[in-house]
Design an enzyme around this catalytic site. Structure first.
Site, PDB file in Angstrom:
ATOM      1  N   SER A 168       0.821  -1.213   0.000  1.00  0.00           N
ATOM      2  CA  SER A 168       0.000   0.000   0.000  1.00  0.00           C
ATOM      3  C   SER A 168       0.855   1.263   0.000  1.00  0.00           C
ATOM      4  O   SER A 168       0.490   2.272  -0.607  1.00  0.00           O
ATOM      5  CB  SER A 168      -0.910   0.010   1.237  1.00  0.00           C
ATOM      6  OG  SER A 168      -1.744  -1.127   1.242  1.00  0.00           O
TER       7      SER A 168
ATOM      8  N   GLU B 262      -4.454  -3.318  -6.820  1.00  0.00           N
ATOM      9  CA  GLU B 262      -4.618  -1.943  -7.343  1.00  0.00           C
ATOM     10  C   GLU B 262      -5.169  -1.012  -6.259  1.00  0.00           C
ATOM     11  O   GLU B 262      -5.975  -0.114  -6.521  1.00  0.00           O
ATOM     12  CB  GLU B 262      -5.495  -1.940  -8.594  1.00  0.00           C
ATOM     13  CG  GLU B 262      -4.940  -2.942  -9.610  1.00  0.00           C
ATOM     14  CD  GLU B 262      -5.056  -2.485 -11.035  1.00  0.00           C
ATOM     15  OE1 GLU B 262      -5.314  -1.301 -11.262  1.00  0.00           O
ATOM     16  OE2 GLU B 262      -4.846  -3.337 -11.911  1.00  0.00           O
TER      17      GLU B 262
HETATM   18  C1  LIG Z   1      -3.189 -12.001  -7.540  1.00  0.00           C
HETATM   19  C2  LIG Z   1      -2.499 -10.675  -7.362  1.00  0.00           C
HETATM   20  C3  LIG Z   1      -2.080  -9.977  -8.475  1.00  0.00           C
HETATM   21  C4  LIG Z   1      -1.395  -8.756  -8.321  1.00  0.00           C
HETATM   22  N1  LIG Z   1      -0.901  -8.108  -9.437  1.00  0.00           N
HETATM   23  C5  LIG Z   1      -0.075  -7.044  -9.267  1.00  0.00           C
HETATM   24  C6  LIG Z   1       0.626  -6.466 -10.392  1.00  0.00           C
HETATM   25  O1  LIG Z   1       0.429  -6.888 -11.542  1.00  0.00           O
HETATM   26  N2  LIG Z   1       1.490  -5.446 -10.160  1.00  0.00           N
HETATM   27  C7  LIG Z   1       1.718  -4.957  -8.908  1.00  0.00           C
HETATM   28  O2  LIG Z   1       2.546  -4.041  -8.772  1.00  0.00           O
HETATM   29  N3  LIG Z   1       1.086  -5.475  -7.830  1.00  0.00           N
HETATM   30  C8  LIG Z   1       0.199  -6.508  -7.971  1.00  0.00           C
HETATM   31  N4  LIG Z   1      -0.431  -7.057  -6.873  1.00  0.00           N
HETATM   32  C9  LIG Z   1      -0.150  -6.523  -5.542  1.00  0.00           C
HETATM   33  C10 LIG Z   1      -1.288  -5.745  -4.928  1.00  0.00           C
HETATM   34  O3  LIG Z   1      -1.474  -4.531  -5.610  1.00  0.00           O
HETATM   35  C11 LIG Z   1      -0.972  -5.561  -3.432  1.00  0.00           C
HETATM   36  O4  LIG Z   1      -1.160  -6.831  -2.822  1.00  0.00           O
HETATM   37  C12 LIG Z   1      -1.828  -4.498  -2.787  1.00  0.00           C
HETATM   38  O5  LIG Z   1      -1.459  -3.221  -3.228  1.00  0.00           O
HETATM   39  C13 LIG Z   1      -1.749  -4.518  -1.245  1.00  0.00           C
HETATM   40  O6  LIG Z   1      -0.414  -4.511  -0.823  1.00  0.00           O
HETATM   41  P1  LIG Z   1       0.069  -5.614   0.252  1.00  0.00           P
HETATM   42  O7  LIG Z   1      -0.367  -6.943  -0.251  1.00  0.00           O
HETATM   43  O8  LIG Z   1       1.515  -5.408   0.472  1.00  0.00           O
HETATM   44  O9  LIG Z   1      -0.751  -5.295   1.539  1.00  0.00           O
HETATM   45  P2  LIG Z   1      -0.375  -4.239   2.685  1.00  0.00           P
HETATM   46  O10 LIG Z   1      -0.076  -2.924   2.086  1.00  0.00           O
HETATM   47  O11 LIG Z   1       0.640  -4.853   3.572  1.00  0.00           O
HETATM   48  O12 LIG Z   1      -1.769  -4.124   3.448  1.00  0.00           O
HETATM   49  C14 LIG Z   1      -2.200  -5.074   4.436  1.00  0.00           C
HETATM   50  C15 LIG Z   1      -3.446  -4.504   5.108  1.00  0.00           C
HETATM   51  O13 LIG Z   1      -3.125  -3.255   5.747  1.00  0.00           O
HETATM   52  C16 LIG Z   1      -4.012  -2.246   5.271  1.00  0.00           C
HETATM   53  N5  LIG Z   1      -3.295  -0.955   5.222  1.00  0.00           N
HETATM   54  C17 LIG Z   1      -2.076  -0.677   4.688  1.00  0.00           C
HETATM   55  N6  LIG Z   1      -1.799   0.622   4.813  1.00  0.00           N
HETATM   56  C18 LIG Z   1      -2.868   1.200   5.390  1.00  0.00           C
HETATM   57  C19 LIG Z   1      -3.190   2.542   5.781  1.00  0.00           C
HETATM   58  N7  LIG Z   1      -2.374   3.572   5.546  1.00  0.00           N
HETATM   59  N8  LIG Z   1      -4.398   2.750   6.375  1.00  0.00           N
HETATM   60  C20 LIG Z   1      -5.252   1.728   6.578  1.00  0.00           C
HETATM   61  N9  LIG Z   1      -5.007   0.460   6.248  1.00  0.00           N
HETATM   62  C21 LIG Z   1      -3.827   0.191   5.659  1.00  0.00           C
HETATM   63  C22 LIG Z   1      -4.439  -2.704   3.887  1.00  0.00           C
HETATM   64  O14 LIG Z   1      -5.660  -2.098   3.472  1.00  0.00           O
HETATM   65  C23 LIG Z   1      -4.585  -4.207   4.121  1.00  0.00           C
HETATM   66  O15 LIG Z   1      -5.818  -4.460   4.713  1.00  0.00           O
HETATM   67  C24 LIG Z   1      -1.189  -8.241  -7.026  1.00  0.00           C
HETATM   68  C25 LIG Z   1      -1.650  -8.934  -5.887  1.00  0.00           C
HETATM   69  C26 LIG Z   1      -2.294 -10.139  -6.054  1.00  0.00           C
HETATM   70  C27 LIG Z   1      -2.745 -10.873  -4.813  1.00  0.00           C
END
Ligand SMILES: Cc1cc2nc3c(=O)[nH]c(=O)nc-3n(C[C@H](O)[C@H](O)[C@H](O)COP(=O)(O)OP(=O)(O)OC[C@H]3O[C@@H](n4cnc5c(N)ncnc54)[C@H](O)[C@@H]3O)c2cc1C
Length: 386
Positions: A132, A363
């Site tokens: 994020s 996204e």
């Molecule tokens: C099948 C799949 C395909 C994907 N494809 C792509 C791709 O093509 N390219 C790419 O770049 N990425 C891709 N992603 C990654 C995806 O965009 C990320 O998983 C997403 O942005 C969330 O990041 P994270 O998984 O690190 O979760 P984190 O950022 O670690 O979040 C974990 C939790 O904490 C919460 N959180 C984090 N920060 C805050 C805040 N400031 N306030 C409140 N809540 C918060 C989130 O909402 C979530 O509930 C893909 C993911 C999957 C699972």
């Protein structure tokens, strides 16, 4: 206010529906069961012009407006979210970024091949420790004579194992924070670039997801897209289009859940009558219909603003937040209407339920969309604590 589609948009919608029913739906279950990334079907999507739908015709695209794009993405999303992901990543995240930020040479080099499906592209923003908080990129780009050396790791990258070009975001100067970010178009056959498939996903079994490793990958200056310091802006503008596409795909899941439920409710009998004649079943169908309509109209509004060239970031987040949550609700209700039959993959609703889960994560999670919307309403930034 005009809620009617133009004749051309109607035609695009009908042909996307026909294509989905003929080509996508019949393969969706087997590809899901076999965890098969169906490159032959990707070729057919390209042939339809769907991979470059919003790319100008001069670069090999279909030159469609954003509302038309939503119509075809909705249909593909109804058929198979794994294939919808291909369209969203290729068209919105990769192509639209090159259209907006690429040099003429970069447009000529990549767009025609991306539109025909000759090349697939991937979008490398997320990292093992950076989700994020996308500005906090750990991947480093170091200037060399005539080029850049990029090192780092990317995580969860859709189509990463199949892409010929990767749009990679990297930090050029950590002290500058997000103002030091840059975007690079990296050919994936460059020495030091490697990928690994990610296994064990809950859904999207027919899509390819990879981790990327960049180990001193050397690219020339012409791989830099936009200016140094514009990387974060480029990523956010890509997501503006990508979130729209995800939202449109979720409208397809809502619509598919509704259609499957109506058909099943009319055919399945209990207590000597079709289950659709019970008020509690109709209530579930009505809830699906309302959420499908609301999601679709929010997507169309965001598309209308994009077509007018007006700001649409907040409206896109609203559409993405609502449509992805509506997709969860509708697929959940659809399984309820199907009873035990909804728990196996004889009907598409079981796959909808698994596939839609990721849409409130990727996204930008639902929480991140709320923070964008809250910031627009209050003028206060809760996204990046100061
Ligand atoms: C099948 C799949 C395909 C994907 N494809 C792509 C791709 O093509 N390219 C790419 O770049 N990425 C891709 N992603 C990654 C995806 O965009 C990320 O998983 C997403 O942005 C969330 O990041 P994270 O998984 O690190 O979760 P984190 O950022 O670690 O979040 C974990 C939790 O904490 C919460 N959180 C984090 N920060 C805050 C805040 N400031 N306030 C409140 N809540 C918060 C989130 O909402 C979530 O509930 C893909 C993911 C999957 C699972």
């Amino acid at each position: 206010m005009d809620f009617d589609l133009s004749d051309e948009q109607q035609l695009i919608r009908e042909s996307a529906r026909e294509f989905t029913d003929k080509e996508v739906v019949p393969r969706a279950r087997e590809n899901d069961r076999n965890h098969h990334f169906d490159t032959e079907l990707v070729g057919k999507l390209a042939h339809q012009g769907y991979l470059g739908a919003i790319v100008p015709k001069e670069y090999g695209g279909a030159g469609l407006d954003y509302v038309s794009y939503a119509l075809l993405v909705e249909e593909i999303g109804r058929g198979c979210s794994a294939m919808r992901t291909v369209v969203s990543v290729q068209t919105s995240l990769v192509c639209s970024s090159i259209v907006r930020w690429g040099s003429e040479e970069q447009k000529q080099r990549w767009l025609p091949d991306l539109c025909t499906g000759e090349a697939l592209g991937c979008f490398g923003l997320t990292e093992p420790d950076t989700g994020s908080d996308a500005a906090n990129q750990k991947t480093r780009a170091r200037k060399t004579d005539g080029g850049w050396t990029i090192s780092g790791a990317k995580m969860w990258i859709s189509m990463g194992n199949h892409a010929k070009v990767a749009l990679i975001f990297a930090q050029t100067d950590p002290e500058l924070k997000h103002r030091g970010l840059a975007a690079f178009l990296v050919p994936t056959d460059t020495k030091g670039f490697s990928t690994q498939e990610i296994h064990g996903k809950m859904g999207l079994h027919g899509s390819d997801t990879a981790s990327l490793a960049l180990d001193d990958v050397e690219v020339s200056d012409d791989a830099l897209m936009g200016e140094v310091g514009e990387g974060f802006k480029i990523a956010m503008s890509a997501l503006d289009s990508g979130r729209y596409s995800v939202a449109a795909g979720c409208v397809g899941i809502c619509q598919g859940s509704l259609e499957a439920s109506v058909a099943y409710a009319k055919e399945r009998e209990q207590f000597d009558r079709p289950i659709g004649s019970f008020q509690l079943v109709q209530a579930m169908i009505a809830d699906m219909r309302v959420q499908t309509d609301a999601a679709r109209l929010l997507v169309w509004r965001a598309g209308y603003l994009k077509d007018q060239g007006r700001p649409s970031t907040t409206e896109t987040s609203i559409a993405k937040l609502y449509a992805t949550e509506a997709g969860q609700n509708c697929s959940h209700l659809a399984i309820q209407v199907h009873g035990g039959s909804g728990y196996v993959d004889d009907h598409p609703v079981e796959r909808y339920y698994r596939d839609v889960r990721v849409t409130t994560l990727y996204e930008g999670t639902s929480q991140i969309q709320k923070l964008i919307i809250g910031r627009a309403e209050t003028g206060l930034n809760a996204l990046v604590p100061s």
